[in-house]
Design an enzyme around this catalytic site. Sequence first.
Site, PDB file in Angstrom:
ATOM      1  N   GLY A  15      14.648  43.501 -12.175  1.00  0.00           N
ATOM      2  CA  GLY A  15      15.372  44.655 -11.622  1.00  0.00           C
ATOM      3  C   GLY A  15      16.681  44.220 -10.981  1.00  0.00           C
ATOM      4  N   ARG A  25      29.989  36.107  -8.881  1.00  0.00           N
ATOM      5  CA  ARG A  25      31.366  35.702  -8.553  1.00  0.00           C
ATOM      6  C   ARG A  25      31.377  34.341  -7.864  1.00  0.00           C
ATOM      7  NH1 ARG A  25      34.025  36.534  -3.643  1.00  0.00           N
ATOM      8  NH2 ARG A  25      36.308  36.748  -3.743  1.00  0.00           N
ATOM      9  N   ARG A  76      14.148  42.636 -18.710  1.00  0.00           N
ATOM     10  CA  ARG A  76      12.903  41.857 -18.688  1.00  0.00           C
ATOM     11  C   ARG A  76      12.644  41.495 -20.148  1.00  0.00           C
ATOM     12  NH1 ARG A  76      11.732  46.277 -14.834  1.00  0.00           N
ATOM     13  NH2 ARG A  76      11.792  45.350 -12.765  1.00  0.00           N
ATOM     14  N   GLY A 106      13.839  38.084  -9.151  1.00  0.00           N
ATOM     15  CA  GLY A 106      12.675  38.049  -8.272  1.00  0.00           C
ATOM     16  C   GLY A 106      11.670  37.009  -8.714  1.00  0.00           C
ATOM     17  N   ASP A 107      10.439  37.124  -8.235  1.00  0.00           N
ATOM     18  CA  ASP A 107       9.466  36.057  -8.506  1.00  0.00           C
ATOM     19  C   ASP A 107       9.116  35.920  -9.986  1.00  0.00           C
ATOM     20  OD1 ASP A 107       8.078  38.417  -8.457  1.00  0.00           O
ATOM     21  OD2 ASP A 107       6.431  37.686  -7.222  1.00  0.00           O
ATOM     22  N   GLY A 108       9.117  37.037 -10.726  1.00  0.00           N
ATOM     23  CA  GLY A 108       8.844  36.963 -12.167  1.00  0.00           C
ATOM     24  C   GLY A 108       9.921  36.147 -12.878  1.00  0.00           C
ATOM     25  N   THR A 130      16.496  40.625  -5.188  1.00  0.00           N
ATOM     26  CA  THR A 130      15.538  41.728  -5.308  1.00  0.00           C
ATOM     27  C   THR A 130      15.600  42.603  -4.073  1.00  0.00           C
ATOM     28  OG1 THR A 130      13.186  42.312  -5.220  1.00  0.00           O
ATOM     29  CG2 THR A 130      13.720  40.063  -4.629  1.00  0.00           C
ATOM     30  N   ASP A 132      13.203  44.247  -3.009  1.00  0.00           N
ATOM     31  CA  ASP A 132      11.873  44.297  -2.385  1.00  0.00           C
ATOM     32  C   ASP A 132      11.658  43.258  -1.283  1.00  0.00           C
ATOM     33  OD1 ASP A 132      11.318  46.283  -4.146  1.00  0.00           O
ATOM     34  OD2 ASP A 132       9.956  45.131  -5.411  1.00  0.00           O
ATOM     35  N   ASP A 134      10.413  40.370  -1.546  1.00  0.00           N
ATOM     36  CA  ASP A 134       9.033  39.897  -1.670  1.00  0.00           C
ATOM     37  C   ASP A 134       8.969  38.454  -2.164  1.00  0.00           C
ATOM     38  OD1 ASP A 134      10.033  40.518  -4.150  1.00  0.00           O
ATOM     39  OD2 ASP A 134       8.199  41.444  -4.894  1.00  0.00           O
ATOM     40  N   ARG A 159      15.188  63.972   7.969  1.00  0.00           N
ATOM     41  CA  ARG A 159      14.736  64.379   9.308  1.00  0.00           C
ATOM     42  C   ARG A 159      15.454  65.665   9.761  1.00  0.00           C
ATOM     43  NH1 ARG A 159      11.609  62.667  13.420  1.00  0.00           N
ATOM     44  NH2 ARG A 159      11.333  60.482  12.873  1.00  0.00           N
ATOM     45  N   ARG A 176       7.080  47.663  -5.110  1.00  0.00           N
ATOM     46  CA  ARG A 176       5.869  47.712  -5.936  1.00  0.00           C
ATOM     47  C   ARG A 176       4.709  46.989  -5.261  1.00  0.00           C
ATOM     48  NH1 ARG A 176       7.682  46.486 -11.597  1.00  0.00           N
ATOM     49  NH2 ARG A 176       8.587  44.791 -10.406  1.00  0.00           N
ATOM     50  N   ALA A 191      10.053  56.746  12.106  1.00  0.00           N
ATOM     51  CA  ALA A 191       8.956  57.404  11.383  1.00  0.00           C
ATOM     52  C   ALA A 191       7.662  57.343  12.205  1.00  0.00           C
ATOM     53  CB  ALA A 191       8.753  56.733  10.035  1.00  0.00           C
ATOM     54  N   GLU A 227       5.944  52.491  -2.400  1.00  0.00           N
ATOM     55  CA  GLU A 227       5.388  52.961  -3.681  1.00  0.00           C
ATOM     56  C   GLU A 227       4.146  52.175  -4.097  1.00  0.00           C
ATOM     57  OE1 GLU A 227       8.668  50.637  -6.401  1.00  0.00           O
ATOM     58  OE2 GLU A 227       7.466  52.159  -7.371  1.00  0.00           O
ATOM     59  N   HIS A 256      15.186  55.194  -7.637  1.00  0.00           N
ATOM     60  CA  HIS A 256      16.186  54.183  -8.005  1.00  0.00           C
ATOM     61  C   HIS A 256      17.507  54.287  -7.258  1.00  0.00           C
ATOM     62  CE1 HIS A 256      13.321  53.521 -11.224  1.00  0.00           C
ATOM     63  NE2 HIS A 256      13.899  52.351 -11.405  1.00  0.00           N
ATOM     64  N   ARG A 259      18.372  51.191  -5.587  1.00  0.00           N
ATOM     65  CA  ARG A 259      18.789  49.985  -6.305  1.00  0.00           C
ATOM     66  C   ARG A 259      20.300  49.934  -6.521  1.00  0.00           C
ATOM     67  NH1 ARG A 259      14.360  48.527 -10.131  1.00  0.00           N
ATOM     68  NH2 ARG A 259      15.873  48.532 -11.790  1.00  0.00           N
TER      69      ARG A 259
HETATM   70  O1  F6P Z   1      11.447  44.980  -8.097  1.00  0.00           O
HETATM   71  C1  F6P Z   1      12.335  45.936  -7.693  1.00  0.00           C
HETATM   72  C2  F6P Z   1      11.849  47.308  -8.042  1.00  0.00           C
HETATM   73  O2  F6P Z   1      12.869  48.212  -7.671  1.00  0.00           O
HETATM   74  C3  F6P Z   1      10.525  47.734  -7.422  1.00  0.00           C
HETATM   75  O3  F6P Z   1      10.639  48.113  -6.084  1.00  0.00           O
HETATM   76  C4  F6P Z   1      10.108  48.842  -8.338  1.00  0.00           C
HETATM   77  O4  F6P Z   1       8.730  49.038  -8.341  1.00  0.00           O
HETATM   78  C5  F6P Z   1      10.564  48.345  -9.667  1.00  0.00           C
HETATM   79  O5  F6P Z   1      11.645  47.468  -9.429  1.00  0.00           O
HETATM   80  C6  F6P Z   1      10.979  49.444 -10.604  1.00  0.00           C
HETATM   81  O6  F6P Z   1      11.278  48.883 -11.828  1.00  0.00           O
HETATM   82  P1  F6P Z   1      11.943  49.688 -13.029  1.00  0.00           P
HETATM   83  O7  F6P Z   1      13.383  49.911 -12.679  1.00  0.00           O
HETATM   84  O8  F6P Z   1      11.788  48.806 -14.202  1.00  0.00           O
HETATM   85  O9  F6P Z   1      11.224  50.986 -13.133  1.00  0.00           O
END
Ligand code: F6P
Length: 326
Positions: A15, A25, A76, A106-108, A130, A132, A134, A159, A176, A191, A227, A256, A259
């Site tokens: 992602g 850059r 991916r 990310g980790d993948g 990423t 996330d 994570d 709010r 995720r 919150a 999520e 999204h 992102r």
């Molecule tokens: O890993 C980043 C992320 O935005 C996650 O938070 C989310 O679950 C996932 O990517 C969504 O992926 P895609 O854009 O492939 O639906």
Amino acid sequence: MTKKVTKIGVLCSGGDSPGMNAAIRAVVRTGIYHGLEVYGVMRGYSGMVEDDIVKMESRSVANIIQRGGTILKTARCKEFYTPEGRQIAYNNLKKKGINGLVVLGGDGSFKGAQTFSNEFDIPCIGLPGTIDKDIAGTEFTIGFDTAVNTAVEAIDKIRDTADAHDRLFIIEVMGRDAGYIALHSGIATGAENILIPEKKTDIDRVIKSLQEKEKRKKLVNLIVVAEGEDGGADQLAKTIKEKVPGLETRVCILGHIQRGGSPTCMDRLIASRMGYHAVECLIEGRHNVFVGIVNNRINYIPLNEAVKKKQRISDEWMDIVRILST
Ligand code: F6P
């Protein structure tokens, strides 16, 4: 004896995250400064497999530090999971003489980089990109700060309307497998509850506290849900509507939007620092590490630590949420 790098590739995988362009850059300009040839690999590992690799100049990365997304695009890539796919990718890099790689993702994506550099003589350096956050071993990932600020801006707006109508809003943010966006944006917007996959939530307790708030006529409540939490916002809304029918409940899934957008100053800075250090790493002959930041210092962390270890969220965070939202 490690071979000297002379030509390096840079790619984004998985992602996208705001700040990837700032990192590209930094890699391109640091590489060129050191006399290296720098290549951009299009669409992550797919560009390696399909030989979609372009030479980058200093000017190729002009006017991108402030832009979201990634000029190299990202994907991916299924073929890269197979030994045959990785062999083709290696041959394509070899053909161009590329002998070092910077992988943003990310980790993948780090897992792919680690497998690849274990199989072939091309050192890979990871940059944690990423939203996330994570990845174990670094306190920052490129894109998290922008994503969380986007979420905060959106939740503040929600709010306003929640307050105008005396409503309960359940807001789902991205993440995720990780609850950092939910935790940070939830605390920053006050919150009443935050649900994240790292900590088991006692739904009965959430319901009880809502019933109690309903009695006190505290009708405006925001619940932020990651999520990755079981069933997400829709499931939680269903349960609440059944158990506390008196509350007017609405769901908002931010999706999204988190992102995209222009990276914050923080993301531009960490992307620039990390990108610079990734090239230094390759020049020093390091491999199979990623560039992280701990206590505001650059750290080089073995790729397998990001892959193996899980980030932990301490109980103190949840205490803060509970105490500050009463
Ligand atoms: O890993 C980043 C992320 O935005 C996650 O938070 C989310 O679950 C996932 O990517 C969504 O992926 P895609 O854009 O492939 O639906």
